[in-house]
Write an enzyme that holds these catalytic residues in place. Sequence first.
Site, PDB file in Angstrom:
ATOM      1  N   HIS A 159       0.797  -1.224   0.000  1.00  0.00           N
ATOM      2  CA  HIS A 159       0.000   0.000   0.000  1.00  0.00           C
ATOM      3  C   HIS A 159       0.830   1.275   0.000  1.00  0.00           C
ATOM      4  CE1 HIS A 159      -3.638   2.336   1.463  1.00  0.00           C
ATOM      5  NE2 HIS A 159      -4.101   1.607   0.465  1.00  0.00           N
ATOM      6  N   ASP A 198      16.561  11.061  -6.555  1.00  0.00           N
ATOM      7  CA  ASP A 198      17.964  11.443  -6.331  1.00  0.00           C
ATOM      8  C   ASP A 198      18.360  11.342  -4.859  1.00  0.00           C
ATOM      9  OD1 ASP A 198      18.138  11.912  -9.048  1.00  0.00           O
ATOM     10  OD2 ASP A 198      17.718  14.047  -8.855  1.00  0.00           O
ATOM     11  N   LYS A 234       2.748   4.512  -1.214  1.00  0.00           N
ATOM     12  CA  LYS A 234       2.631   5.498  -2.288  1.00  0.00           C
ATOM     13  C   LYS A 234       3.797   6.446  -2.089  1.00  0.00           C
ATOM     14  CE  LYS A 234      -1.938   4.539  -1.355  1.00  0.00           C
ATOM     15  NZ  LYS A 234      -2.747   4.526  -0.176  1.00  0.00           N
TER      16      LYS A 234
END
Length: 189
Positions: free
Chosen positions: A127, A134, A129
Amino acid sequence: MLPVRRAVWLSLALLSVGGAAQAFDAGSQAKPMAAQGTLQVAFAPGDDIEGLIAETLDQARKQVLVQAYILTSKPLTAALIAARKRGIDVRVLVDAEQLNKSGRDRIAEMQHAGITVRQETKYKNAHNKVIVIDADNADATVITGSYNFTWTAQNKNAENILVARKNPPLAARYAANWMRHFQDAEAYQ
């Protein structure tokens, strides 16, 4: 503590993430870290979260690591492909179950563009996100929040996103966690 063999492999693998990430140590994950850099928040409905993420992806210079529960957004797919075309190392982790329900078209586009895609099958729901940009330099950026990378998240849901810029220690911790998940994920066919 990780078994020695796995810790050695993970440490070597982290070098391919750019060297800034430390080997994953579950005990260190809960420790506070000093705030640094800048924070930017956005909320849907109202803010153009999709545009903010795409603009931030356009600033990547070396690497983009993505963890997505769902990734079906055409603009975000286009921004990831554009980054790859600029020579950026772009890698994507997706939740296998959600991928089987939707999103195969975007994933196929990314793979065709040379983006490495792996699916997480170890968890009921992968789940996360998260986007790490960099991680090994002073401009290290982490994007995270409730926002799924979908049209629905931008246009139908109540969502949030936090963009933490210029925070290499934070990005290194997220990159190390990303690498741990990458190691456990399966190649997408």
